[in-house]
Design a protein around this motif. Sequence first.
Motif, PDB file in Angstrom:
ATOM      1  N   ASP A 209      26.721  33.283  38.318  1.00 28.52           N
ATOM      2  CA  ASP A 209      27.103  32.342  39.191  1.00 28.52           C
ATOM      3  C   ASP A 209      26.261  31.196  38.887  1.00 28.52           C
ATOM      4  O   ASP A 209      24.826  31.448  39.000  1.00 28.52           O
ATOM      5  CB  ASP A 209      27.121  32.599  40.546  1.00 28.52           C
ATOM      6  CG  ASP A 209      28.599  33.285  41.006  1.00 28.52           C
ATOM      7  OD1 ASP A 209      29.472  33.110  40.125  1.00 28.52           O
ATOM      8  OD2 ASP A 209      28.723  33.898  41.920  1.00 28.52           O
TER       9      ASP A 209
ATOM     10  N   ARG B  80      38.128  25.798  37.683  1.00 26.53           N
ATOM     11  CA  ARG B  80      38.362  25.438  39.057  1.00 26.53           C
ATOM     12  C   ARG B  80      38.136  26.534  40.210  1.00 26.53           C
ATOM     13  O   ARG B  80      37.487  26.047  41.118  1.00 26.53           O
ATOM     14  CB  ARG B  80      39.408  24.514  39.237  1.00 26.53           C
ATOM     15  CG  ARG B  80      39.774  23.753  40.490  1.00 26.53           C
ATOM     16  CD  ARG B  80      41.092  23.213  40.217  1.00 26.53           C
ATOM     17  NE  ARG B  80      42.011  24.259  40.396  1.00 26.53           N
ATOM     18  CZ  ARG B  80      43.177  24.568  41.266  1.00 26.53           C
ATOM     19  NH1 ARG B  80      43.271  23.437  42.160  1.00 26.53           N
ATOM     20  NH2 ARG B  80      44.020  25.563  41.105  1.00 26.53           N
ATOM     21  N   SER B  81      38.840  27.443  39.898  1.00 31.89           N
ATOM     22  CA  SER B  81      38.923  28.548  41.019  1.00 31.89           C
ATOM     23  C   SER B  81      37.369  29.055  41.104  1.00 31.89           C
ATOM     24  O   SER B  81      36.944  29.448  42.147  1.00 31.89           O
ATOM     25  CB  SER B  81      39.621  29.667  40.369  1.00 31.89           C
ATOM     26  OG  SER B  81      41.215  29.424  40.378  1.00 31.89           O
ATOM     27  N   GLY B  82      36.829  29.213  39.988  1.00 28.77           N
ATOM     28  CA  GLY B  82      35.385  29.891  40.161  1.00 28.77           C
ATOM     29  C   GLY B  82      34.370  29.000  40.835  1.00 28.77           C
ATOM     30  O   GLY B  82      33.455  29.467  41.904  1.00 28.77           O
ATOM     31  N   VAL B  83      34.327  27.715  40.605  1.00 27.24           N
ATOM     32  CA  VAL B  83      33.709  26.789  40.978  1.00 27.24           C
ATOM     33  C   VAL B  83      34.035  26.560  42.573  1.00 27.24           C
ATOM     34  O   VAL B  83      33.041  26.396  43.345  1.00 27.24           O
ATOM     35  CB  VAL B  83      33.795  25.483  40.558  1.00 27.24           C
ATOM     36  CG1 VAL B  83      33.104  24.115  41.316  1.00 27.24           C
ATOM     37  CG2 VAL B  83      32.977  25.564  39.004  1.00 27.24           C
ATOM     38  N   LYS B  84      35.171  26.725  42.981  1.00 28.96           N
ATOM     39  CA  LYS B  84      35.505  26.554  44.469  1.00 28.96           C
ATOM     40  C   LYS B  84      34.996  27.915  45.253  1.00 28.96           C
ATOM     41  O   LYS B  84      34.419  27.756  46.088  1.00 28.96           O
ATOM     42  CB  LYS B  84      37.045  26.693  44.534  1.00 28.96           C
ATOM     43  CG  LYS B  84      37.741  25.413  45.130  1.00 28.96           C
ATOM     44  CD  LYS B  84      39.193  25.747  45.145  1.00 28.96           C
ATOM     45  CE  LYS B  84      39.905  24.667  45.748  1.00 28.96           C
ATOM     46  NZ  LYS B  84      41.206  24.738  45.998  1.00 28.96           N
ATOM     47  N   LYS B  85      34.920  28.935  44.551  1.00 28.34           N
ATOM     48  CA  LYS B  85      34.513  30.243  45.106  1.00 28.34           C
ATOM     49  C   LYS B  85      32.810  30.108  45.408  1.00 28.34           C
ATOM     50  O   LYS B  85      32.513  30.299  46.428  1.00 28.34           O
ATOM     51  CB  LYS B  85      34.749  31.391  44.299  1.00 28.34           C
ATOM     52  CG  LYS B  85      36.132  32.119  44.540  1.00 28.34           C
ATOM     53  CD  LYS B  85      36.177  33.276  43.791  1.00 28.34           C
ATOM     54  CE  LYS B  85      37.619  33.669  43.484  1.00 28.34           C
ATOM     55  NZ  LYS B  85      37.918  34.589  42.525  1.00 28.34           N
ATOM     56  N   GLU B  86      32.352  29.607  44.355  1.00 29.46           N
ATOM     57  CA  GLU B  86      31.020  29.444  44.290  1.00 29.46           C
ATOM     58  C   GLU B  86      30.922  28.363  45.525  1.00 29.46           C
ATOM     59  O   GLU B  86      29.780  28.668  46.447  1.00 29.46           O
ATOM     60  CB  GLU B  86      30.278  28.811  43.178  1.00 29.46           C
ATOM     61  CG  GLU B  86      29.969  29.831  42.091  1.00 29.46           C
ATOM     62  CD  GLU B  86      28.867  29.186  41.169  1.00 29.46           C
ATOM     63  OE1 GLU B  86      27.848  29.061  41.611  1.00 29.46           O
ATOM     64  OE2 GLU B  86      29.226  29.239  39.981  1.00 29.46           O
ATOM     65  N   ILE B  87      31.073  27.435  45.761  1.00 35.63           N
ATOM     66  CA  ILE B  87      31.101  26.370  46.699  1.00 35.63           C
ATOM     67  C   ILE B  87      30.981  26.892  48.084  1.00 35.63           C
ATOM     68  O   ILE B  87      30.049  26.757  49.036  1.00 35.63           O
ATOM     69  CB  ILE B  87      31.919  25.187  46.540  1.00 35.63           C
ATOM     70  CG1 ILE B  87      31.626  24.390  45.388  1.00 35.63           C
ATOM     71  CG2 ILE B  87      32.133  24.244  47.948  1.00 35.63           C
ATOM     72  CD1 ILE B  87      32.692  23.190  45.205  1.00 35.63           C
ATOM     73  N   PHE B  88      32.214  27.814  48.412  1.00 33.77           N
ATOM     74  CA  PHE B  88      32.296  28.339  49.681  1.00 33.77           C
ATOM     75  C   PHE B  88      31.438  29.534  49.689  1.00 33.77           C
ATOM     76  O   PHE B  88      30.936  29.668  50.968  1.00 33.77           O
ATOM     77  CB  PHE B  88      33.892  29.059  49.943  1.00 33.77           C
ATOM     78  CG  PHE B  88      34.908  27.677  49.975  1.00 33.77           C
ATOM     79  CD1 PHE B  88      34.835  26.857  51.174  1.00 33.77           C
ATOM     80  CD2 PHE B  88      35.603  27.428  48.970  1.00 33.77           C
ATOM     81  CE1 PHE B  88      35.672  26.065  51.271  1.00 33.77           C
ATOM     82  CE2 PHE B  88      36.476  26.566  49.520  1.00 33.77           C
ATOM     83  CZ  PHE B  88      36.510  25.734  50.611  1.00 33.77           C
ATOM     84  N   ARG B  89      30.863  30.150  48.989  1.00 31.27           N
ATOM     85  CA  ARG B  89      29.990  31.358  48.774  1.00 31.27           C
ATOM     86  C   ARG B  89      28.454  30.665  49.120  1.00 31.27           C
ATOM     87  O   ARG B  89      27.934  31.273  50.061  1.00 31.27           O
ATOM     88  CB  ARG B  89      30.228  32.128  47.760  1.00 31.27           C
ATOM     89  CG  ARG B  89      30.925  33.429  47.574  1.00 31.27           C
ATOM     90  CD  ARG B  89      30.827  34.030  46.102  1.00 31.27           C
ATOM     91  NE  ARG B  89      31.967  35.062  46.282  1.00 31.27           N
ATOM     92  CZ  ARG B  89      32.187  35.885  45.215  1.00 31.27           C
ATOM     93  NH1 ARG B  89      31.276  35.497  44.003  1.00 31.27           N
ATOM     94  NH2 ARG B  89      33.152  36.660  45.167  1.00 31.27           N
ATOM     95  N   TYR B  90      28.212  29.892  48.296  1.00 33.18           N
ATOM     96  CA  TYR B  90      26.773  29.388  48.300  1.00 33.18           C
ATOM     97  C   TYR B  90      26.253  28.289  48.953  1.00 33.18           C
ATOM     98  O   TYR B  90      25.113  28.182  49.283  1.00 33.18           O
ATOM     99  CB  TYR B  90      26.419  29.719  46.863  1.00 33.18           C
ATOM    100  CG  TYR B  90      26.401  30.903  46.347  1.00 33.18           C
ATOM    101  CD1 TYR B  90      25.714  31.788  46.431  1.00 33.18           C
ATOM    102  CD2 TYR B  90      27.396  30.861  45.079  1.00 33.18           C
ATOM    103  CE1 TYR B  90      25.874  33.031  45.761  1.00 33.18           C
ATOM    104  CE2 TYR B  90      27.696  32.060  44.478  1.00 33.18           C
ATOM    105  CZ  TYR B  90      26.950  33.199  44.730  1.00 33.18           C
ATOM    106  OH  TYR B  90      27.397  34.299  44.269  1.00 33.18           O
ATOM    107  N   VAL B  91      27.276  27.339  49.153  1.00 30.96           N
ATOM    108  CA  VAL B  91      26.661  25.718  49.545  1.00 30.96           C
ATOM    109  C   VAL B  91      26.184  26.139  51.085  1.00 30.96           C
ATOM    110  O   VAL B  91      25.080  25.521  51.509  1.00 30.96           O
ATOM    111  CB  VAL B  91      27.765  24.797  49.634  1.00 30.96           C
ATOM    112  CG1 VAL B  91      27.437  23.609  50.575  1.00 30.96           C
ATOM    113  CG2 VAL B  91      28.014  24.386  48.108  1.00 30.96           C
TER     114      VAL B  91
ATOM    115  N   SER C 217      31.713  34.642  40.289  1.00 30.65           N
ATOM    116  CA  SER C 217      32.877  33.974  41.050  1.00 30.65           C
ATOM    117  C   SER C 217      33.819  33.764  39.927  1.00 30.65           C
ATOM    118  O   SER C 217      35.010  32.967  40.459  1.00 30.65           O
ATOM    119  CB  SER C 217      32.517  32.720  41.765  1.00 30.65           C
ATOM    120  OG  SER C 217      31.322  32.899  42.692  1.00 30.65           O
ATOM    121  N   TYR C 218      33.741  34.001  38.751  1.00 29.60           N
ATOM    122  CA  TYR C 218      34.510  33.693  37.617  1.00 29.60           C
ATOM    123  C   TYR C 218      35.489  34.785  36.914  1.00 29.60           C
ATOM    124  O   TYR C 218      36.017  34.615  36.047  1.00 29.60           O
ATOM    125  CB  TYR C 218      33.886  32.972  36.462  1.00 29.60           C
ATOM    126  CG  TYR C 218      33.047  31.581  36.838  1.00 29.60           C
ATOM    127  CD1 TYR C 218      33.589  30.483  37.144  1.00 29.60           C
ATOM    128  CD2 TYR C 218      31.975  31.735  37.651  1.00 29.60           C
ATOM    129  CE1 TYR C 218      33.077  29.285  37.521  1.00 29.60           C
ATOM    130  CE2 TYR C 218      31.086  30.775  38.186  1.00 29.60           C
ATOM    131  CZ  TYR C 218      31.763  29.229  38.009  1.00 29.60           C
ATOM    132  OH  TYR C 218      31.119  28.433  38.723  1.00 29.60           O
TER     133      TYR C 218
END
Lengths: 358, 131
Positions: free
Chosen positions: A259, A321-332, B4-5
């Motif tokens: 990530d 897109r899916s991965g980035v979204k997950k990252e946003i919700f996880r880490y932001v 996450s990927y």
Amino acid sequence: MTNPQNKEKSSCCSCAGGGNASASCCSIPADTETAIPKATSTITRENRLDHIRARVGINRMGHRVEPGLYRLGRPDVDSPVFASANYTLSFDALRSALAGVDCYILVLDTNGINVWCAAGKGTFGTDELVHRIESTGLAAIVRHRKIILPQLGAPGVSWPDVMRRTHFKVVYGPVRAVDLPEFLRTGTATPSMRRVEFPLRDRLVLTPVEFVHVALPALAAAVILYFLAGYGASLAAVAAVLAGTVLFPALLPFIPTHDFSTKGLILGGIVAVPFAASFATVPLLPFWANTAAALVALLLIPSVTAYLALNFTGCTTFASRSGVKKEIFRYVPVMAVMAGSGIILAILLGISRLFGVI
Amino acid sequence: MFDSYTENTLQYNEERCINCGMCSAVCPHGVFTPGDTAAVLAAPSSCMECGACALNCPVQAIGVESGVGCAWAMISAALRGKDMDSGTCGCGGAAGSCCGSDTKEPSCCDKKENDFGKQKNDEDILVSPPV
């Protein structure tokens, strides 16, 4: 350059079928040929300066080529047709790679955006391609019905639709323009020509724009921190931003975890350590103040670097897109808590200093 | 952990595949590779959801919720009170975004999943891919 628009289509019926038309029937009339703007394969010094300006974000949306059809060398009715974006870097990469090839280049209007980004948003897309094929009268200029697109234009183009609407076959060339001569020679793209890599050079090329994006707020933060907490804090702000915009892209494959956010947290943490150590040992300060100052560095620098690292996703060649979204919700939220805590601690230290407590 | 990927929205209906090879040709990450009778989904976790394979599959054997993996764009959209997938992609919309302003309606995030799973009429299917 003048764009050859609204040409009258040829009424040569044997051409329309794209089959066995004779060259005499479908040869390009001299006036038509000269009406097509000529491009060269030479990259001039002015072109190179334009590339540099584009790379550093100067006149960001002004690096455009007039959309339309261009001729390279001395093309005839059988010459290949290539499509490109009207972004100077895309167009220049294509025309320079085609040195010595007699061909046509169909430039789509992508609003000065590169092929892959434009394909992602549909401006390098089916409708625009069909429109350009029709508006330039391409069917009357070439005898064949084949158009070579950069592979990275595929997210915006549906070849079946283009074929239905124009009778032109879309052929996806290699990812990189530099591979075009080999592609033309063999008629096929090797698996390696079809793959997108993200080497150090490509990552570093992106860093000036990344830095320019945040340069102004970084400078403002550095100046404010200089007056509030001295040069150490000011330097820490600059270091956090440089870590996120320059170091991170350079070291991307070498930082542990997948990530972007966690990579950024790790990198920011490493960058923060010397600052934390320095702030923790400021003489004449009570222990709690030294600890709090060190914590500010350990909380703020990694969170800023991680946020900038996360924002690098849009520049990479592989973030989904899916991965980035997950990252946003996880880490932001984690970044926000860290940054918020760091800011609160910094404010408390500032107030303590203001009131002479420290 | 910290990846996450690993999952994405890519779907592949091998039974519908006519082995035209377009998906392998357009995928920049080798997600699909040519097979003997049908395309092989070789590296699904490498999919970046660009949508090239789905858009260029003549028989709608592939489905993907395509879009741009750009945190800046998603966060910006969210901060403006819009849905993260509202169509404000990172390559347009606001001036100063990664690719600046744009006069056209961005479509990268508007792309709907194609007719994956739905039968199309035979006359809609082109079976001579230009590979």
